[in-house]
Design an enzyme around this catalytic site. Structure first.
Site, PDB file in Angstrom:
ATOM      1  N   ASP A  59       0.803  -1.222   0.000  1.00 18.01           N
ATOM      2  CA  ASP A  59       0.000   0.000   0.000  1.00 18.01           C
ATOM      3  C   ASP A  59       0.839   1.277   0.000  1.00 18.01           C
ATOM      4  O   ASP A  59       2.015   1.270   0.367  1.00 18.01           O
ATOM      5  CB  ASP A  59      -0.858   0.054   1.271  1.00 18.01           C
ATOM      6  CG  ASP A  59      -1.993  -0.952   1.245  1.00 18.01           C
ATOM      7  OD1 ASP A  59      -1.979  -1.866   0.408  1.00 18.01           O
ATOM      8  OD2 ASP A  59      -2.897  -0.807   2.096  1.00 18.01           O
ATOM      9  N   HIS A 107      -5.975   3.120  -3.874  1.00 14.53           N
ATOM     10  CA  HIS A 107      -5.935   3.351  -2.423  1.00 14.53           C
ATOM     11  C   HIS A 107      -6.315   4.807  -2.143  1.00 14.53           C
ATOM     12  O   HIS A 107      -5.855   5.395  -1.176  1.00 14.53           O
ATOM     13  CB  HIS A 107      -4.536   3.028  -1.898  1.00 14.53           C
ATOM     14  CG  HIS A 107      -4.424   2.856  -0.412  1.00 14.53           C
ATOM     15  ND1 HIS A 107      -5.397   2.260   0.359  1.00 14.53           N
ATOM     16  CD2 HIS A 107      -3.439   3.205   0.464  1.00 14.53           C
ATOM     17  CE1 HIS A 107      -5.005   2.255   1.639  1.00 14.53           C
ATOM     18  NE2 HIS A 107      -3.829   2.834   1.718  1.00 14.53           N
ATOM     19  N   HIS A 161      -5.259   9.472   0.724  1.00 14.70           N
ATOM     20  CA  HIS A 161      -5.239   8.720   1.978  1.00 14.70           C
ATOM     21  C   HIS A 161      -6.007   9.343   3.130  1.00 14.70           C
ATOM     22  O   HIS A 161      -5.633   9.204   4.294  1.00 14.70           O
ATOM     23  CB  HIS A 161      -3.782   8.427   2.415  1.00 14.70           C
ATOM     24  CG  HIS A 161      -3.621   7.120   3.139  1.00 14.70           C
ATOM     25  ND1 HIS A 161      -3.883   6.989   4.485  1.00 14.70           N
ATOM     26  CD2 HIS A 161      -3.234   5.904   2.726  1.00 14.70           C
ATOM     27  CE1 HIS A 161      -3.644   5.742   4.849  1.00 14.70           C
ATOM     28  NE2 HIS A 161      -3.254   5.058   3.788  1.00 14.70           N
ATOM     29  N   HIS A 193       3.531  -2.317   3.149  1.00 17.98           N
ATOM     30  CA  HIS A 193       3.613  -0.974   2.569  1.00 17.98           C
ATOM     31  C   HIS A 193       4.940  -0.803   1.827  1.00 17.98           C
ATOM     32  O   HIS A 193       6.000  -0.910   2.448  1.00 17.98           O
ATOM     33  CB  HIS A 193       3.486   0.079   3.677  1.00 17.98           C
ATOM     34  CG  HIS A 193       2.168   0.028   4.385  1.00 17.98           C
ATOM     35  ND1 HIS A 193       1.908  -0.883   5.385  1.00 17.98           N
ATOM     36  CD2 HIS A 193       1.025   0.741   4.221  1.00 17.98           C
ATOM     37  CE1 HIS A 193       0.661  -0.719   5.812  1.00 17.98           C
ATOM     38  NE2 HIS A 193       0.108   0.262   5.117  1.00 17.98           N
TER      39      HIS A 193
HETATM   40 NI    NI Z   1      -2.552   3.125   3.344  1.00 24.27          NI
END
Ligand code: NI
Length: 489
Positions: A295, A345, A349, A439
């Site tokens: 991510d 995503h 954010h 991530h």
């Molecule tokens: Ni994230």
């Protein structure tokens, strides 16, 4: 406000949804709307050589919702230092404010960025800082400048020649604000550096001052900005200020990518659905499958991660942030070409459950556009920041054709002490159909990946993209997926 470049796309999308195909809006015409003198023409970051991004976050499962991204230019270390100081200051302030616990269940801080100008002489980075305290978002803006000639990073007031120039500018800004709709308090504008921490120029060379929510108006008014005509500020500018102005004016011929209009059309048309080029080569009803997911990227180490995955013949799903994708489209193209799956995503954010329906759609649509722009394919998966979903989020995702993917294994990589800990958690959590959260903006995670691939391969696992876990059953838009299907007994 977000740049108009994307507003054109959203208008088209709306028109298409309503079925009035004739109502096409020219992007060029929108950009020239005279009602928008305070519009800043942001520079396409993918045009800037040596630009990458730095992310400060605890990750999607962190107990503190703070996510900050700022650009790093490899030939401007003073700018990076300055941005890091500004962003760290915001994070520290947020940590202190929320340390004792607050009435708000999930306070949140979000920092994103845009390039207010970029030339061989000057770079302007405009940080958008949002803070959520239960009832709504308060947004502020700070623009940091870097003068390449003087090799000096500065606050926005560095564009002014001296203190008296700030006094004159404050008077001009008051004049511009006076007579605005009710709610704006022109008298609140004083020669205070904190009020003038976001200065840039529009494409005509007029000076644009952006105020923070609540500084000169009730927050509900949104962004309040003034444009002071170029000829009135000419004598107020420092040499850096003149360079900044020149860069903003020069940008008008070059910012919009050649393929831009075509990209918008592709997005509106839906484009082919994103799919791994190697989908169908593994049958997860028979093979032991695991889906590695990364991510928040792409980040500075994403290229290296792609090398590692390639060496092991492994594939992964990348839940990219639109803003990062927009800055590094070549990395998304590579993901797509090498058999990985690129997924959404959101743009920047923010937790979607903290946003209104239209803002949820905006975050997801802009994410879709950035990915489609880079890869030519439209994602069918999204992962909500912080895993935060509610009924509204799943409904909007469903309307946009997106399945909602969370995870079954949390490596807590961003809080892990080292790469070894990340690898251990990924390996011990893995099982048939696992969706593993990591991530790629985090270097130890990239360093842990060879070990994860080696160990799980030895245990007979194949690394597939998320939709492959579900095989021919497929995935449905608007449905939440927390792990792969239960293995057949
Ligand atoms: Ni994230």
């Amino acid at each position: 406000m977000r740049k108009l470049r994307f507003a054109g796309g959203i208008t088209l999308l709306t028109a298409t949804m309503l079925g009035c195909g004739a109502a096409t809006t020219s992007i060029a015409a929108e950009e020239l709307l005279p009602s928008e003198p305070t519009l800043i023409e942001y520079v396409d970051p993918s045009r800037i050589q040596g630009l990458s991004t730095e992310t400060i976050t605890q990750g999607d499962s962190g107990d503190r919702r703070a996510h900050a991204v700022y650009p790093v230019l490899d030939d401007a270390p003073h700018l990076t230092e300055k941005l890091r100081t500004v962003v760290s200051g915001q994070l520290d302030r947020f940590r202190r404010a929320t340390a004792a616990g607050t009435a708000t269940a999930s306070p949140e801080l979000n920092v994103d960025w845009q390039l207010a100008a970029a030339s061989d002489q000057v770079v302007g980075v405009r940080l958008g800082i949002g803070e959520f305290a239960g009832t709504g978002w308060a947004n502020s803006r700070t623009t940091v400048w870097y003068d390449r000639v003087e090799e000096r990073a500065m606050d926005s007031t560095g564009l002014l020649k001296d203190r008296s120039a700030l006094t004159v500018l404050a008077a001009l800004a008051r004049e511009e604000l006076a007579g605005r709709r009710t709610g704006v308090d022109a008298d609140a504008v004083r020669a205070d550096e904190r009020l003038f921490d976001s200065i840039a120029f529009n494409r005509h060379g007029d000076l644009v001052v952006e105020f923070d929510d609540y500084q000169v108006a009730a927050g509900s008014l949104g962004r309040v900005a003034v444009a002071v005509p170029g000829e009135r500020v000419e004598n107020l500018l420092s040499p850096s200020g003149r360079r900044a102005r020149q860069a903003a004016v020069a940008v008008r011929e070059t910012t919009v990518p050649v393929s831009y209009e075509k990209t918008i059309e592709t997005t509106v048309a839906g484009g082919p659905e994103a799919r791994s080029t190697k989908a169908g080569t593994v049958d997860c009803a028979k093979a032991k499958c695991v889906a590695l997911t990364y991510d928040d990227g792409p980040g500075p180490d994403t290229g290296r991660l792609l090398d590692v995955l390639n060496e092991h013949g492994a594939r992964a799903t990348f839940f990219t942030l639109g803003a990062n994708a927009y800055a590094r489209p070549e990395l998304l193209r590579r993901m797509s070409e090498e058999g990985h799956l690129v997924a959404n995503h959101t743009w920047s954010h923010r937790s979607l459950s903290s946003l209104s329906t239209s803002k949820i759609a905006h975050q997801l649509t802009r994410g879709q556009q950035a990915i489609t722009h880079a890869t030519g394919q439209t994602p069918a998966l999204m992962r909500p920041p912080y895993g935060a979903v509610d009924r509204e989020v799943t409904e909007v995702a469903g309307r946009l054709g997106l399945s909602v993917v969370r995870w079954s294994v949390d490596t807590e990589d961003l809080r892990a002490p080292d790469a070894g800990a990340v690898a251990r958690r990924a390996v011990s959590g893995a099982g048939q159909g696992a969706i593993i959260l990591m991530h790629d903006v985090h270097r130890p995670t990239v360093e842990a990946t060879p070990e994860i691939l080696r160990t799980l391969s030895e245990r007979g696992y194949t690394f597939v993209t998320v939709p492959e876990l579900y095989g021919s059953a497929g995935m449905r838009p608007g449905t939440i997926y927390d792990s792969g299907p239960t293995p057949a007994r």
